[in-house]
Design an enzyme around this catalytic site. Structure first.
Site, PDB file in Angstrom:
ATOM      1  N   ALA A  65       0.860  -1.184   0.000  1.00 20.13           N
ATOM      2  CA  ALA A  65       0.000   0.000   0.000  1.00 20.13           C
ATOM      3  C   ALA A  65       0.895   1.232   0.000  1.00 20.13           C
ATOM      4  O   ALA A  65       2.039   1.181   0.478  1.00 20.13           O
ATOM      5  CB  ALA A  65      -0.874  -0.017   1.237  1.00 20.13           C
ATOM      6  N   GLY A 109       0.395  -5.020   0.688  1.00 21.02           N
ATOM      7  CA  GLY A 109      -0.745  -5.081  -0.232  1.00 21.02           C
ATOM      8  C   GLY A 109      -0.401  -5.732  -1.562  1.00 21.02           C
ATOM      9  O   GLY A 109      -1.276  -6.308  -2.222  1.00 21.02           O
ATOM     10  N   GLU A 112      -0.676  -9.294  -1.007  1.00 16.40           N
ATOM     11  CA  GLU A 112      -2.099  -9.599  -0.778  1.00 16.40           C
ATOM     12  C   GLU A 112      -2.898  -9.610  -2.083  1.00 16.40           C
ATOM     13  O   GLU A 112      -3.772 -10.455  -2.277  1.00 16.40           O
ATOM     14  CB  GLU A 112      -2.663  -8.586   0.227  1.00 16.40           C
ATOM     15  CG  GLU A 112      -2.027  -8.772   1.607  1.00 16.40           C
ATOM     16  CD  GLU A 112      -2.276  -7.608   2.558  1.00 16.40           C
ATOM     17  OE1 GLU A 112      -1.988  -6.454   2.184  1.00 16.40           O
ATOM     18  OE2 GLU A 112      -2.759  -7.847   3.667  1.00 16.40           O
ATOM     19  N   GLU A 132       4.253  -5.082   7.216  1.00 17.22           N
ATOM     20  CA  GLU A 132       3.503  -3.977   7.832  1.00 17.22           C
ATOM     21  C   GLU A 132       3.903  -3.750   9.283  1.00 17.22           C
ATOM     22  O   GLU A 132       3.816  -2.643   9.801  1.00 17.22           O
ATOM     23  CB  GLU A 132       1.987  -4.246   7.744  1.00 17.22           C
ATOM     24  CG  GLU A 132       1.406  -4.176   6.334  1.00 17.22           C
ATOM     25  CD  GLU A 132       1.421  -5.508   5.590  1.00 17.22           C
ATOM     26  OE1 GLU A 132       2.182  -6.411   5.990  1.00 17.22           O
ATOM     27  OE2 GLU A 132       0.677  -5.624   4.601  1.00 17.22           O
TER      28      GLU A 132
HETATM   29  N1  CAA Z   1       4.589   3.190  -0.570  1.00 19.99           N
HETATM   30  C1  CAA Z   1       5.021   4.341  -1.119  1.00 19.99           C
HETATM   31  N2  CAA Z   1       6.210   4.477  -1.751  1.00 19.99           N
HETATM   32  C2  CAA Z   1       6.988   3.379  -1.822  1.00 19.99           C
HETATM   33  C3  CAA Z   1       6.616   2.146  -1.275  1.00 19.99           C
HETATM   34  C4  CAA Z   1       5.340   2.068  -0.632  1.00 19.99           C
HETATM   35  N3  CAA Z   1       4.861   0.923  -0.117  1.00 19.99           N
HETATM   36  N4  CAA Z   1       7.601   1.242  -1.492  1.00 19.99           N
HETATM   37  C5  CAA Z   1       8.567   1.908  -2.174  1.00 19.99           C
HETATM   38  N5  CAA Z   1       8.206   3.198  -2.375  1.00 19.99           N
HETATM   39  C6  CAA Z   1       8.968   4.251  -3.045  1.00 19.99           C
HETATM   40  C7  CAA Z   1      10.098   4.740  -2.182  1.00 19.99           C
HETATM   41  O1  CAA Z   1       9.633   5.707  -1.250  1.00 19.99           O
HETATM   42  C8  CAA Z   1      11.021   5.319  -3.219  1.00 19.99           C
HETATM   43  O2  CAA Z   1      10.524   6.580  -3.614  1.00 19.99           O
HETATM   44  P1  CAA Z   1      11.558   7.862  -3.703  1.00 19.99           P
HETATM   45  O3  CAA Z   1      12.526   7.467  -4.787  1.00 19.99           O
HETATM   46  O4  CAA Z   1      10.641   8.978  -4.087  1.00 19.99           O
HETATM   47  O5  CAA Z   1      12.192   7.984  -2.374  1.00 19.99           O
HETATM   48  C9  CAA Z   1      10.851   4.376  -4.415  1.00 19.99           C
HETATM   49  O6  CAA Z   1       9.602   3.715  -4.197  1.00 19.99           O
HETATM   50  C10 CAA Z   1      11.923   3.314  -4.493  1.00 19.99           C
HETATM   51  O7  CAA Z   1      11.976   2.642  -3.256  1.00 19.99           O
HETATM   52  P2  CAA Z   1      13.337   2.419  -2.446  1.00 19.99           P
HETATM   53  O8  CAA Z   1      14.305   3.542  -2.697  1.00 19.99           O
HETATM   54  O9  CAA Z   1      12.983   2.158  -1.007  1.00 19.99           O
HETATM   55  O10 CAA Z   1      13.872   1.087  -3.163  1.00 19.99           O
HETATM   56  P3  CAA Z   1      14.825  -0.023  -2.535  1.00 19.99           P
HETATM   57  O11 CAA Z   1      15.204  -0.904  -3.688  1.00 19.99           O
HETATM   58  O12 CAA Z   1      15.917   0.588  -1.727  1.00 19.99           O
HETATM   59  O13 CAA Z   1      13.886  -0.863  -1.521  1.00 19.99           O
HETATM   60  C11 CAA Z   1      11.869  -1.997  -0.836  1.00 19.99           C
HETATM   61  C12 CAA Z   1      12.804  -1.597  -2.011  1.00 19.99           C
HETATM   62  C13 CAA Z   1      12.569  -3.001   0.084  1.00 19.99           C
HETATM   63  C14 CAA Z   1      10.644  -2.649  -1.465  1.00 19.99           C
HETATM   64  C15 CAA Z   1      11.474  -0.734  -0.026  1.00 19.99           C
HETATM   65  O14 CAA Z   1      11.021   0.264  -0.931  1.00 19.99           O
HETATM   66  C16 CAA Z   1      10.391  -0.981   0.990  1.00 19.99           C
HETATM   67  O15 CAA Z   1      10.643  -1.509   2.041  1.00 19.99           O
HETATM   68  N6  CAA Z   1       9.138  -0.535   0.684  1.00 19.99           N
HETATM   69  C17 CAA Z   1       8.031  -0.595   1.597  1.00 19.99           C
HETATM   70  C18 CAA Z   1       7.490  -2.010   1.740  1.00 19.99           C
HETATM   71  C19 CAA Z   1       6.348  -2.051   2.731  1.00 19.99           C
HETATM   72  O16 CAA Z   1       6.518  -1.738   3.895  1.00 19.99           O
HETATM   73  N7  CAA Z   1       5.159  -2.471   2.265  1.00 19.99           N
HETATM   74  C20 CAA Z   1       3.963  -2.555   3.102  1.00 19.99           C
HETATM   75  C21 CAA Z   1       3.118  -1.325   2.954  1.00 19.99           C
HETATM   76  S1  CAA Z   1       1.734  -1.281   4.089  1.00 19.99           S
HETATM   77  C22 CAA Z   1       0.553  -2.244   3.384  1.00 19.99           C
HETATM   78  O17 CAA Z   1       0.734  -2.812   2.324  1.00 19.99           O
HETATM   79  C23 CAA Z   1      -0.750  -2.365   4.143  1.00 19.99           C
HETATM   80  C24 CAA Z   1      -1.677  -3.415   3.630  1.00 19.99           C
HETATM   81  O18 CAA Z   1      -1.598  -4.563   4.013  1.00 19.99           O
HETATM   82  C25 CAA Z   1      -2.718  -3.098   2.698  1.00 19.99           C
END
Ligand code: CAA
Length: 258
Positions: A65, A109, A112, A132
């Site tokens: 998400a 998400g 999911e 999460e």
């Molecule tokens: N939401 C918004 N932006 C996101 C994102 C997310 N879930 N995941 C990645 N991005 C964005 C980053 O902010 C970044 O943007 P900027 O360049 O503007 O800073 C861009 O995508 C690239 O990401 P990274 O620089 O972090 O890339 P990386 O290769 O270093 O890492 C990753 C990749 C491990 C996937 C890391 O991005 C990460 O941990 N992302 C979040 C994963 C997460 O926590 N997901 C769960 C979300 S909550 C949810 O999903 C609730 C539900 O159940 C419905």
């Protein structure tokens, strides 16, 4: 309909939907989820579509998400929009087969949505996770339920509590995905599976999907009864006649969805 966060292409009876927010690793914001559900419903209603394929980019199916969008929301706001509930219900109502082709990250998400599809074909670089907990929340779109059904309590607890990722090999071994293929061959293999499904009777394919999905909702005796009745009902179709006749005549069946 013109979409901004997904790309939709219908060709040879297959609807290919590509999540397309490359700058955010296909993070699922409300616009993307809305467009995705509309595209799925349009494909379900389009008579020329017989199978749906959902994919992302090589680096990310979807990284979850959209954290930016969610970060400032209050309880009252997420509660009032019923965040993610709409998508979860709508995807379950799609009657045509949906394959998720997952390359790279399928997190939160993203994992999911992939699990809500009928089966997952994973590239060997795929990574699944429900991280999460690292954000101070829990899965909100099925990650505590569908993951547990797919891989069992121990692994589901591990992933939901530690936030660790599962690689493609472990996902295959655990039953989360149906098969793992080299990343470069992901779309070729997935489209080949989609083509195989598209050759079948759509009535039978929809019914098979309905029968398998029933197993998650009802006890075994009830599920077996539902299956038997669905099986019986297919004897009212021309496709049953054609399929069995074609076998006996040693030729390919020509299904007409009747
Ligand atoms: N939401 C918004 N932006 C996101 C994102 C997310 N879930 N995941 C990645 N991005 C964005 C980053 O902010 C970044 O943007 P900027 O360049 O503007 O800073 C861009 O995508 C690239 O990401 P990274 O620089 O972090 O890339 P990386 O290769 O270093 O890492 C990753 C990749 C491990 C996937 C890391 O991005 C990460 O941990 N992302 C979040 C994963 C997460 O926590 N997901 C769960 C979300 S909550 C949810 O999903 C609730 C539900 O159940 C419905």
């Amino acid at each position: 309909m013109a979409y901004e966060t997904i790309i939709v292409d219908v060709e040879d009876h297959i609807c290919l939907i590509k999540l397309n927010r490359p700058d955010a690793l296909n993070a699922l914001n409300q616009q993307l989820l809305g467009e995705l559900m509309t595209a799925l419903e349009e494909a379900d209603a389009n008579d020329s579509v017989r199978c749906i394929v959902l994919t992302g980019s090589e680096k990310a199916f979807a990284a979850g998400a959209d954290i930016k969008e969610m970060s400032t929301m209050s309880f009252a706001e997420v509660n009032s929009v019923n965040l993610f509930a709409d998508a979860n219900v709508r995807i379950m109502q799609i009657r045509k087969p949906i394959i998720a082709a997952v390359s790279g990250y399928a997190l939160g998400g993203g994992c999911e949505i992939a699990m809500a599809c009928d089966f997952i074909i994973a590239a060997d670089n795929a990574k699944f996770g429900q991280p999460e907990i690292n954000l101070g929340v829990i899965a909100g779109m099925g990650g505590s339920q569908r993951l547990t059904l797919a891989v069992g309590k121990s692994k589901a607890m591990d992933m939901n509590l530690t936030g660790r990722f599962m690689d493609a090999e472990e996902a295959d071994r655990s039953g989360l995905v149906s098969r793992v293929v080299p990343a470069k061959k992901l779309m070729e293999e997935t489209m080949s599976a989609a083509n195989k499904i598209a050759e079948k009777s759509l009535i039978a394919a929809r019914t098979a999907k309905e029968a398998v999905n029933r197993s998650f909702e009802v006890p075994l005796t009830e599920g077996l009864l539902v299956e038997r009745r669905l099986f019986h009902s297919l004897f009212a179709t021309e496709d049953q006649n054609e399929g069995m006749e074609a076998f006996l005549e040693k030729r390919e069946a020509q299904f007409r969805d009747r």
